[in-house]
Write a protein that holds these residues in place. Sequence first.
Motif, PDB file in Angstrom:
ATOM      1  N   ILE A 111      27.417   4.610  51.989  1.00 11.62           N
ATOM      2  CA  ILE A 111      26.671   4.721  50.740  1.00 11.62           C
ATOM      3  C   ILE A 111      25.370   3.949  50.900  1.00 11.62           C
ATOM      4  O   ILE A 111      25.366   2.812  51.368  1.00 11.62           O
ATOM      5  CB  ILE A 111      27.462   4.160  49.539  1.00 11.62           C
ATOM      6  CG1 ILE A 111      28.642   5.067  49.192  1.00 11.62           C
ATOM      7  CG2 ILE A 111      26.562   3.990  48.321  1.00 11.62           C
ATOM      8  CD1 ILE A 111      29.511   4.526  48.065  1.00 11.62           C
ATOM      9  N   THR A 112      24.284   4.580  50.523  1.00 12.74           N
ATOM     10  CA  THR A 112      22.978   3.919  50.474  1.00 12.74           C
ATOM     11  C   THR A 112      22.475   3.967  49.043  1.00 12.74           C
ATOM     12  O   THR A 112      22.419   5.040  48.441  1.00 12.74           O
ATOM     13  CB  THR A 112      21.961   4.611  51.401  1.00 12.74           C
ATOM     14  OG1 THR A 112      22.401   4.489  52.755  1.00 12.74           O
ATOM     15  CG2 THR A 112      20.591   3.981  51.258  1.00 12.74           C
ATOM     16  N   THR A 148      18.222  -0.707  48.851  1.00 11.18           N
ATOM     17  CA  THR A 148      18.481  -2.108  48.578  1.00 11.18           C
ATOM     18  C   THR A 148      19.913  -2.476  48.906  1.00 11.18           C
ATOM     19  O   THR A 148      20.271  -3.648  48.869  1.00 11.18           O
ATOM     20  CB  THR A 148      18.232  -2.429  47.091  1.00 11.18           C
ATOM     21  OG1 THR A 148      19.082  -1.614  46.279  1.00 11.18           O
ATOM     22  CG2 THR A 148      16.777  -2.171  46.723  1.00 11.18           C
ATOM     23  N   LEU A 149      20.741  -1.486  49.230  1.00 11.69           N
ATOM     24  CA  LEU A 149      22.143  -1.754  49.514  1.00 11.69           C
ATOM     25  C   LEU A 149      22.688  -0.659  50.418  1.00 11.69           C
ATOM     26  O   LEU A 149      22.523   0.527  50.142  1.00 11.69           O
ATOM     27  CB  LEU A 149      22.948  -1.796  48.208  1.00 11.69           C
ATOM     28  CG  LEU A 149      24.416  -2.199  48.312  1.00 11.69           C
ATOM     29  CD1 LEU A 149      24.540  -3.653  48.723  1.00 11.69           C
ATOM     30  CD2 LEU A 149      25.120  -1.971  46.984  1.00 11.69           C
ATOM     31  N   ILE A 184      25.111  -4.506  53.603  1.00  8.19           N
ATOM     32  CA  ILE A 184      23.801  -5.114  53.796  1.00  8.19           C
ATOM     33  C   ILE A 184      23.069  -5.037  52.461  1.00  8.19           C
ATOM     34  O   ILE A 184      22.857  -3.950  51.911  1.00  8.19           O
ATOM     35  CB  ILE A 184      22.994  -4.385  54.879  1.00  8.19           C
ATOM     36  CG1 ILE A 184      23.746  -4.414  56.217  1.00  8.19           C
ATOM     37  CG2 ILE A 184      21.616  -5.012  55.043  1.00  8.19           C
ATOM     38  CD1 ILE A 184      23.062  -3.606  57.312  1.00  8.19           C
ATOM     39  N   SER A 185      22.702  -6.196  51.913  1.00  3.82           N
ATOM     40  CA  SER A 185      22.075  -6.264  50.596  1.00  3.82           C
ATOM     41  C   SER A 185      20.984  -7.318  50.604  1.00  3.82           C
ATOM     42  O   SER A 185      20.859  -8.088  51.570  1.00  3.82           O
ATOM     43  CB  SER A 185      23.122  -6.609  49.528  1.00  3.82           C
ATOM     44  OG  SER A 185      23.416  -7.996  49.547  1.00  3.82           O
ATOM     45  N   PRO A 186      20.176  -7.405  49.531  1.00  3.00           N
ATOM     46  CA  PRO A 186      19.166  -8.460  49.459  1.00  3.00           C
ATOM     47  C   PRO A 186      19.770  -9.859  49.480  1.00  3.00           C
ATOM     48  O   PRO A 186      19.073 -10.830  49.804  1.00  3.00           O
ATOM     49  CB  PRO A 186      18.470  -8.183  48.114  1.00  3.00           C
ATOM     50  CG  PRO A 186      18.721  -6.747  47.846  1.00  3.00           C
ATOM     51  CD  PRO A 186      20.073  -6.475  48.399  1.00  3.00           C
ATOM     52  N   TYR A 187      21.059  -9.986  49.142  1.00  4.40           N
ATOM     53  CA  TYR A 187      21.708 -11.298  49.122  1.00  4.40           C
ATOM     54  C   TYR A 187      22.231 -11.702  50.496  1.00  4.40           C
ATOM     55  O   TYR A 187      22.639 -12.840  50.693  1.00  4.40           O
ATOM     56  CB  TYR A 187      22.874 -11.294  48.128  1.00  4.40           C
ATOM     57  CG  TYR A 187      22.427 -11.029  46.714  1.00  4.40           C
ATOM     58  CD1 TYR A 187      21.835 -12.014  45.942  1.00  4.40           C
ATOM     59  CD2 TYR A 187      22.583  -9.752  46.157  1.00  4.40           C
ATOM     60  CE1 TYR A 187      21.417 -11.765  44.647  1.00  4.40           C
ATOM     61  CE2 TYR A 187      22.172  -9.493  44.860  1.00  4.40           C
ATOM     62  CZ  TYR A 187      21.586 -10.503  44.108  1.00  4.40           C
ATOM     63  OH  TYR A 187      21.167 -10.239  42.828  1.00  4.40           O
ATOM     64  N   GLY A 188      22.260 -10.783  51.461  1.00  4.24           N
ATOM     65  CA  GLY A 188      22.764 -11.099  52.778  1.00  4.24           C
ATOM     66  C   GLY A 188      23.638  -9.984  53.312  1.00  4.24           C
ATOM     67  O   GLY A 188      23.622  -8.850  52.823  1.00  4.24           O
ATOM     68  N   VAL A 189      24.422 -10.323  54.334  1.00  2.00           N
ATOM     69  CA  VAL A 189      25.286  -9.365  55.009  1.00  2.00           C
ATOM     70  C   VAL A 189      26.735  -9.805  54.829  1.00  2.00           C
ATOM     71  O   VAL A 189      27.062 -10.976  55.047  1.00  2.00           O
ATOM     72  CB  VAL A 189      24.939  -9.278  56.507  1.00  2.00           C
ATOM     73  CG1 VAL A 189      25.870  -8.302  57.213  1.00  2.00           C
ATOM     74  CG2 VAL A 189      23.488  -8.861  56.701  1.00  2.00           C
TER      75      VAL A 189
END
Length: 283
Positions: A111-112, A148-149, A184-189
Amino acid sequence: APTIGPDDVLVTCDDGLTMVPALTPDERLDDPDDTRAELLGTPVYILDAKEQTEITCDRVLYNGLQQRFDLLADEPDHTVVLRDPRLLARSSHMWIAPERGLGGFVESGSITVREEQATPYANPAIPASANAALTLDDAASTDPPRSTLDITWTEGVDIQFDSSDESDDPSIQSIVFKGDVDVISPYGVFSSDWMRMNFAKDGSGKAVPSRLLDREQVRAHNDDQTIWADDLEVTFMVDENAQADTGPDDAERSSLIGEGTEVKDVFANGDVQVLMDDGARVF
């Protein structure tokens, strides 16, 4: 012409209809009141213009008693693709049972979540002929989506929707990802063998993340630290001020994490190790 009721399904065709008996046991339905419908295509192309959603697959299977739709890719190199202005999902098998508020993915997939809204298909017009072949290149935009994700998994996904939500687009209650889950997100992996995201409704009735659970071989990394643990729990909070500054167009572009959603607490359990960005280790 027949009178069609709210619970009836009308099927029409312009070149005759042939009915054949189910001769083999695997073709027979367990219940005489059941219905099974199968749609094959090259590919099957489903377009919901109102929601700007499109799906391409090799086969659609509908089970009447379960009220379940299965979307399948029958060839090894084919993929079921679902896209809308915010989401791009790929798998070999997706399914949904709207009346029961359930859905999911079978086996591996991805999913993107897109960063910004865009028309999901290059040519939104339905083909002039229902029997005209449509390739994936015809339906999909050639521009790579900015995201973003990104989430990948190997053993399937279970999705539960809010059964009390009577809208055409019910909100999500929970999503469970299984098998080699990578995020994988803006908050990290994040990576783990199993991940569950629970959602709650905010003041505007929109579903926002409330709790994230990771199980087995958990690794979480950002610019400040890397955490290894047996289990990881993350709780979220909504920044009401950030939501107040968000316009209608921005709300449509918000990610799965949610506009104005922030991490509140992180709890690591089991065999916990922490590596700080300066090289210090905590056990």
